[in-house]
Design an enzyme around this catalytic site. Structure first.
Site, short mmCIF file in Angstrom:
data_model
loop_
_atom_site.label_atom_id
_atom_site.label_comp_id
_atom_site.label_asym_id
_atom_site.label_seq_id
_atom_site.Cartn_x
_atom_site.Cartn_y
_atom_site.Cartn_z
N CYS A 30 0.84 -1.58 0.05
CA CYS A 30 -0.09 0.13 -0.01
C CYS A 30 1.20 1.24 -0.07
O CYS A 30 1.85 1.38 0.43
CB CYS A 30 -0.83 -0.36 1.05
SG CYS A 30 -1.81 -1.38 1.35
N ARG A 55 4.09 0.50 -7.94
CA ARG A 55 3.31 -0.64 -6.81
C ARG A 55 2.13 -1.75 -6.83
O ARG A 55 2.39 -2.54 -6.12
CB ARG A 55 2.99 -0.36 -5.39
CG ARG A 55 4.37 1.42 -5.34
CD ARG A 55 4.55 2.33 -3.91
NE ARG A 55 3.79 1.79 -2.54
CZ ARG A 55 5.12 1.44 -1.96
NH1 ARG A 55 5.93 2.36 -2.12
NH2 ARG A 55 5.19 1.21 -0.87
N TRP A 102 -3.97 -2.27 -1.85
CA TRP A 102 -3.64 -3.61 -2.65
C TRP A 102 -3.74 -4.82 -1.84
O TRP A 102 -4.19 -4.97 -0.63
CB TRP A 102 -2.23 -4.26 -2.50
CG TRP A 102 -2.07 -4.67 -3.94
CD1 TRP A 102 -2.33 -4.14 -5.17
CD2 TRP A 102 -0.91 -5.74 -3.89
NE1 TRP A 102 -1.46 -5.40 -5.85
CE2 TRP A 102 -1.54 -6.44 -5.14
CE3 TRP A 102 -0.68 -6.65 -2.95
CZ2 TRP A 102 -0.29 -7.84 -5.44
CZ3 TRP A 102 0.41 -7.97 -3.17
CH2 TRP A 102 0.07 -8.56 -4.69
N ASN A 128 -0.87 1.48 6.87
CA ASN A 128 0.24 0.50 6.24
C ASN A 128 0.61 -0.52 6.97
O ASN A 128 1.07 0.02 8.25
CB ASN A 128 1.20 0.87 5.58
CG ASN A 128 1.38 1.50 3.42
OD1 ASN A 128 0.00 1.30 3.68
ND2 ASN A 128 1.55 2.14 3.61
N GLY A 129 0.39 -1.45 7.01
CA GLY A 129 1.05 -3.36 8.08
C GLY A 129 -0.32 -3.69 8.28
O GLY A 129 -0.97 -4.07 7.66
N GLU A 512 14.46 -23.24 -13.17
CA GLU A 512 14.71 -21.57 -13.24
C GLU A 512 15.81 -20.91 -12.99
O GLU A 512 15.70 -20.08 -13.75
CB GLU A 512 14.23 -21.79 -11.62
CG GLU A 512 13.87 -20.27 -11.04
CD GLU A 512 13.33 -19.24 -12.15
OE1 GLU A 512 12.15 -20.36 -12.44
OE2 GLU A 512 12.73 -18.89 -11.64
N LYS A 516 15.67 -18.02 -16.01
CA LYS A 516 16.49 -16.24 -15.60
C LYS A 516 17.03 -16.31 -16.69
O LYS A 516 17.43 -14.73 -17.17
CB LYS A 516 17.19 -16.26 -14.10
CG LYS A 516 16.22 -16.06 -12.79
CD LYS A 516 14.91 -15.79 -12.68
CE LYS A 516 13.63 -15.97 -13.61
NZ LYS A 516 13.00 -16.15 -13.06
N GLU A 519 16.00 -15.18 -20.17
CA GLU A 519 15.06 -14.11 -20.30
C GLU A 519 15.58 -13.10 -20.62
O GLU A 519 15.52 -12.15 -21.03
CB GLU A 519 14.07 -14.37 -19.45
CG GLU A 519 13.77 -14.37 -17.85
CD GLU A 519 12.51 -14.74 -17.14
OE1 GLU A 519 11.62 -14.21 -17.99
OE2 GLU A 519 12.74 -15.54 -16.10
N HIS A 535 22.27 -39.91 -20.66
CA HIS A 535 21.64 -39.83 -21.82
C HIS A 535 21.44 -38.36 -23.07
O HIS A 535 20.92 -38.63 -23.95
CB HIS A 535 20.22 -39.61 -21.34
CG HIS A 535 19.97 -40.88 -20.00
ND1 HIS A 535 20.16 -42.47 -20.91
CD2 HIS A 535 19.84 -40.63 -19.05
CE1 HIS A 535 20.04 -42.48 -19.02
NE2 HIS A 535 19.93 -41.97 -18.25
N LYS A 633 4.95 -9.07 -18.64
CA LYS A 633 4.71 -9.68 -17.47
C LYS A 633 3.80 -10.92 -17.02
O LYS A 633 3.59 -11.82 -15.95
CB LYS A 633 4.35 -8.42 -16.07
CG LYS A 633 4.08 -8.87 -15.15
CD LYS A 633 5.76 -9.49 -14.10
CE LYS A 633 5.87 -9.20 -13.05
NZ LYS A 633 7.13 -10.56 -12.78
C1 F6R Z 1 9.44 -15.73 -15.67
C2 F6R Z 1 8.74 -15.74 -15.68
C3 F6R Z 1 7.21 -16.68 -16.02
C4 F6R Z 1 6.09 -17.00 -15.55
C5 F6R Z 1 4.77 -16.87 -15.91
C6 F6R Z 1 3.46 -17.14 -15.71
O1 F6R Z 1 10.96 -15.50 -15.08
O2 F6R Z 1 8.10 -15.12 -15.14
O3 F6R Z 1 7.73 -17.35 -16.96
O4 F6R Z 1 6.40 -17.33 -14.34
O5 F6R Z 1 4.31 -16.34 -17.24
O6 F6R Z 1 3.19 -16.20 -15.03
P1 F6R Z 1 1.83 -16.29 -13.85
O7 F6R Z 1 3.04 -17.11 -12.04
O8 F6R Z 1 1.92 -14.97 -13.70
O9 F6R Z 1 0.77 -17.35 -14.16
#
Ligand code: F6R
Length: 638
Positions: A30, A55, A102, A128-129, A512, A516, A519, A535, A633
């Site tokens: 928030c 935010r 939020w 907030n909190g 993972e 990272k 991407e 394999h 995102k």
């Molecule tokens: C990688 C990344 C994506 C998400 C994927 C699912 O860093 O962020 O692979 O994990 O698009 O997204 P959510 O978790 O929002 O369903």
């Protein structure tokens, strides 16, 4: 209204020592801004709220002092909607407080939006909190005749302060007395109709700063809200209170009401830096927020005793969970990796058959589904189209559905029957970092709850709760050594291909880590189970192939050691992430150690150096790490 049972059993808040924003602001969802000066407050407050928009929020509101009256405007939705409301019903006055919320404790709605007022509407608070004893206080206040109008913990503050004001008319004394009744954390700003042009702020565990302007004083939870007006600020420390008007500010201890020296600092960042809390990128800020975001995921959920994990509404669907014969996790990307870890945990701790499915594949596969199969969607955004469709499919086939979600009120949260919110705070960097570690922590809590229902021994659960409690500090230990990873990134910069290997709980971490890197830095990276090397992938290994091995000292360790030797024998360059300092330095070309914890929780620790490695390689290669090319995102299309 969300009709599902979600575990809104607590509201996250920052913990740990107060940090200057330059070194990282604690996780708060928030936003607060307050103003007292010579100009109309509403436009200044609106602008400040807009600066806090990055935010994430779901509702907003403000209270302005108009003579001896308070004018309140609140909306569920965007700040534009608040602006429209103010245009339609103007408010005038030269002091006020405002907030973006939020939702975490009570659904997003106008009545849950801040500011909250006391029964008479003479005092307004933004907060907030979390007020941990809010339930008790609310009951007591109701019995004493107060009218409670929201589902939030925050509202009790308005009533408590109003009550104290009948005994101690000066606002700052009433606030001080009220806050002594409160358990939990707060960053608050308070105005009272009876004391025009005065604002009182106080802080315990939730950041707040005072901005000193010319004929104007501001308060904000985040420098970005006030930086356009002033760069002279005082950061409130925990246990401090600020009382201010247009001409200046006094800082006091909340408990003693004794004056504290003003520590005025100059902020020298631009607006964008301020939004990032002084970090170069949101991704870095979010990596550094992990001690707090993990603590936030745990907060209020570890309660001690025989059944030490409390997941709010878990008991409401306990019957479905108890009678379940199979669990299917469905997710995409990073969330799918967390699901892999969750599946290992559920099988180990709750002894229930569990599988993990890419939502995009599973939804088109005509899967076999029985009503005693629980389908769990994991998603940071709660909006990923494939995961949403997979949950919809499960529902149509009559399966109980569950969500492990970060974004409150999101589509998947609304579609599932019940779930757990991560409370990790908004994640703005496109690459998921703090959500991943919070997903693993939330999945652990879920596995422990399921485990207890299915006969998991209390002693075993205790080992886990102790280990979970230690995690935030252990992540901080890793972050304190981030320079080592930066230097490692510089040494690896020349390479265009990487392999990532792991086994057991570390296999999803390898996947993972590779995701990272590719991407963020556009460097080709692949993750494999170390056991699968022979394999096929082993053919790739030569002196030009860095191999990042996630090899903590866990049940798979002896096996991974021999896989590492296979790599070494073929001239591969070994970069090892381990919890075992001994014996690996000769074998490895590079070694980074993390603290030790239970096998299932090691992914939380081993993933952090891999996040940092990807980040630094990305930055060194000049990539836009917060917005990597071609990525969004929230993937709301198939
Ligand atoms: C990688 C990344 C994506 C998400 C994927 C699912 O860093 O962020 O692979 O994990 O698009 O997204 P959510 O978790 O929002 O369903």
């Amino acid at each position: 209204m969300a009709r599902c049972l979600y575990f809104l059993d607590h509201k996250p808040h920052p913990t740990g020592p107060h940090k200057r924003l330059a070194t990282g602001s604690p996780t708060t969802m928030c936003g607060i801004i307050a103003y007292v000066g010579r100009d109309e407050a509403a436009p200044i407050l609106l602008k400040g709220l807009q600066r806090l928009e990055y935010r994430g929020y779901d509702s907003a509101g403000m209270a302005v002092q108009n003579g001896t009256r308070l004018e309140i405007r609140r909306v569920c939705g965007r700040i534009d909607a608040l602006n429209e409301r103010i245009l339609k019903f103007p408010i005038s006055g030269t002091s006020g407080i405002a907030h973006t919320r939020w939702a975490t404790h009570g659904k997003p709605s106008v009545s849950n939006a801040h500011p909250h007022v006391d029964t008479a509407g003479e005092l307004a608070v933004v907060h907030n909190g979390i007020i941990e004893n809010a339930d008790l206080l609310r009951e007591q206040l109701r019995r004493r005749g107060h009218t409670i109008r929201s589902e939030t913990d925050s509202e009790v503050l308005a009533h408590l302060i109003a009550e104290q004001k009948t005994k101690e008319p000066r606002l700052q004394f009433a606030v001080s007395r009220a806050l002594r009744l409160v358990e939990g954390t707060f960053g608050i700003a308070v105005i009272s109709a009876g004391e025009p042009d005065k604002i009182v702020c106080a802080r315990r565990g939730s950041p707040l700063m005072i901005g000193l302007g010319k004929d104007a004083t501001y308060a904000a939870s985040d420098a970005s809200a006030i930086i356009q007006h002033t760069r002279r600020v005082v950061y409130l420390e925990d246990g401090e209170m600020a009382v201010f008007d247009a001409s200046g500010c006094v800082i006091m201890r909340i408990d003693l009401m004794s004056k504290v020296d003003m520590r005025i600092e100059e902020i020298d960042w631009d607006v964008q830096e301020a939004e990032r809390g002084g970090y170069a990128h949101f991704m870095l800020k979010e990596i550094y927020q992990q001690p707090e975001s993990i603590a936030s995921t745990l907060r209020g959920r570890l309660v001690g005793g025989e059944d030490p994990v409390r997941l709010g509404g878990f008991h409401d669907i306990a019957e479905s969970l108890r009678s379940a014969r199979r669990v299917i996790f469905t997710a995409c990307g990073t969330s799918w990796h967390a699901g892999q870890i969750g599946a290992y945990m559920l099988e180990e701790l709750a002894r229930i058959p569990t599988s993990v499915e890419y939502a995009s594949e599973w939804r088109y596969r005509d899967p076999v589904l029985e009503p005693d199969t629980i389908v769990i969607g994991i998603s940071q955004s709660g909006e990923t189209a494939d995961t949403l469709a997979a949950i919809d499919l499960a529902k149509r086939r009559g399966c109980p559905t569950f969500g492990i979600i970060n974004t409150v009120g999101s589509s998947i949260a609304r579609l599932t029957d019940a779930g757990i919110y991560l409370h990790a705070g908004p994640e703005i960097g496109v690459a998921s970092t703090k959500s991943f570690t919070s997903q693993v922590v939330a999945l652990t809590l879920f596995a422990l709850c399921m485990g207890r229902h299915r006969g998991l021994a209390p002693e075993r659960v205790k080992q886990y709760t102790d280990a979970l409690t230690a995690l935030p500090g252990q992540v901080q230990e890793i972050l304190d050594r981030a320079d080592e990873i930066r230097a490692l990134a510089a040494r690896l910069l020349e390479h265009d291909n990487f392999l990532y290997l792991g086994r057991g709980y570390s296999f999803p971490v390898a996947l993972e880590g590779a995701l990272k890197l590719k991407e963020i830095s556009y460097v080709h990276a692949e993750g494999f189970s170390a056991a699968e090397m022979k394999h096929g992938p082993i053919a790739l290994i030569d002196e030009n192939m860095p191999v990042v091995v996630v090899a903590p000292r866990d049940a798979s360790y002896p096996k991974v050691l021999s896989n590492m030797q296979e790599v070494k024998a073929r001239g591969g360059r070994l970069i090892t992430i381990s919890s075992e300092p001994n014996g690996l330095s000769e074998l490895s070309d590079e070694l980074f150690t993390v603290p030790h914890t239970l096998d299932a929780l090691l992914p939380v620790l081993t993933s952090v150096p891999l996040q940092l490695l990807a980040y630094h390689i990305g930055v060194m290669r000049g990539c836009d790490v917060d917005k990597p090319r071609n990525l969004a995102k929230s993937v709301t299309v198939e």
